[in-house]
Motif scaffolding. Structure first.
Motif, mmCIF file in Angstrom:
data_model
loop_
_atom_site.group_PDB
_atom_site.id
_atom_site.type_symbol
_atom_site.label_atom_id
_atom_site.label_comp_id
_atom_site.label_asym_id
_atom_site.label_seq_id
_atom_site.Cartn_x
_atom_site.Cartn_y
_atom_site.Cartn_z
ATOM 1 N N GLY A 1 0.834 -1.205 0.000
ATOM 2 C CA GLY A 1 0.000 0.000 0.000
ATOM 3 C C GLY A 1 0.861 1.245 0.000
ATOM 4 N N GLY B 1 2.802 5.843 4.060
ATOM 5 C CA GLY B 1 2.049 6.479 5.136
ATOM 6 C C GLY B 1 0.744 5.789 5.484
ATOM 7 N N LYS C 1 1.689 0.524 7.091
ATOM 8 C CA LYS C 1 2.094 -0.871 6.901
ATOM 9 C C LYS C 1 3.002 -1.352 8.036
ATOM 10 N N GLU D 1 15.232 -3.616 -3.905
ATOM 11 C CA GLU D 1 13.946 -4.184 -3.483
ATOM 12 C C GLU D 1 13.755 -5.567 -4.105
ATOM 13 N N THR E 1 6.110 -3.951 3.140
ATOM 14 C CA THR E 1 6.875 -3.579 1.944
ATOM 15 C C THR E 1 6.961 -2.056 1.788
ATOM 16 N N ARG F 1 10.681 10.737 3.352
ATOM 17 C CA ARG F 1 10.379 9.982 2.151
ATOM 18 C C ARG F 1 10.736 10.827 0.929
HETATM 19 C C1 S3P Z 1 8.301 4.507 -1.675
HETATM 20 C C2 S3P Z 1 7.843 4.212 -0.422
HETATM 21 C C3 S3P Z 1 8.723 4.165 0.761
HETATM 22 C C4 S3P Z 1 10.152 3.807 0.356
HETATM 23 C C5 S3P Z 1 10.634 4.739 -0.721
HETATM 24 C C6 S3P Z 1 9.739 4.726 -1.974
HETATM 25 C C7 S3P Z 1 7.339 4.556 -2.812
HETATM 26 O O1 S3P Z 1 8.243 3.194 1.686
HETATM 27 O O2 S3P Z 1 10.246 2.469 -0.069
HETATM 28 O O3 S3P Z 1 10.687 6.018 -0.172
HETATM 29 O O4 S3P Z 1 7.749 4.480 -3.981
HETATM 30 O O5 S3P Z 1 6.107 4.626 -2.535
HETATM 31 P P1 S3P Z 1 6.981 3.439 2.694
HETATM 32 O O6 S3P Z 1 5.767 3.012 1.951
HETATM 33 O O7 S3P Z 1 7.298 2.531 3.836
HETATM 34 O O8 S3P Z 1 6.996 4.867 3.056
#
Ligand code: S3P
Length: 170
Positions: free
Chosen positions: A7, A10, A13, A59, A76, A117
């Protein structure tokens, strides 16, 4: 069986993942944290020094390792399912749960968050809502491929736990 929370940034998760892992007696893994520990720096620094595509490769590597394991509750990064065909891989690895909130709610939560972020830093509330709205349109087809779609404004942790148990007993 693994459980994989996906998801938008923010949505919650990590915090929900920790609570669920405790209740279900599973090992908790946060892919962003795993990447930060391995690289020895923050996601923000990885994006700034090596770029987003390098981060997406990391990732992919993490998923390839985690897919060999069991009984993990995986939180994730928000973009993970949307790159390198990883949504299909995540669906093969276990029970995927899409945690869903509206763009306004997500913007409110991101504004208050202390976590840095790179994709949303330096945006005010209105800019954030527009940005999230646009990104959700692109990301929805990936997120909606999850096996459970959970509206986080409506569903409590207990509701989710019941849904997971129903799924396990099928
Ligand atoms: C991202 C979400 C971030 C992190 C990065 C990129 C994205 O994780 O992996 O900044 O592309 O939505 P969170 O969902 O834990 O903030």
């Amino acid at each position: 069986m693994n459980i994989i929370l996906i998801g938008y940034m923010g949505v919650g998760k990590t915090s929900l993942g920790k609570r669920l892992a405790n209740r279900l007696e599973m090992e908790f893994v946060d892919t962003d944290q795993l990447i930060e520990t391995r690289e020895g720096c923050s996601i923000e620094t990885i994006f700034a020094n090596k770029g987003e595509s390098y981060f997406r490769k990391l990732e992919q590597e993490v998923v390839n390792e985690l897919r060999l394991k069991d009984n993990l509750l995986i939180s994730t990064g928000g973009g993970m399912p949307c790159f390198n065909n990883l949504m299909g891989v995540l669906n093969d690895m276990g029970l995927t749960i899409y945690l869903k909130r509206s763009a306004k709610e997500l913007a409110n939560r991101l504004i208050k968050s202390k976590k840095k972020r790179p994709l949303v830093v330096n945006k005010n509330y209105n800019e954030l809502v527009t940005f999230i709205d646009e990104m959700l349109i692109k990301r929805a087809p990936y997120y909606e491929a999850a096996q459970i779609v959970a509206d986080r404004t409506m569903q409590t942790v207990t509701d989710l736990e019941l849904q997971i148990n129903d799924f396990k007993n099928k």
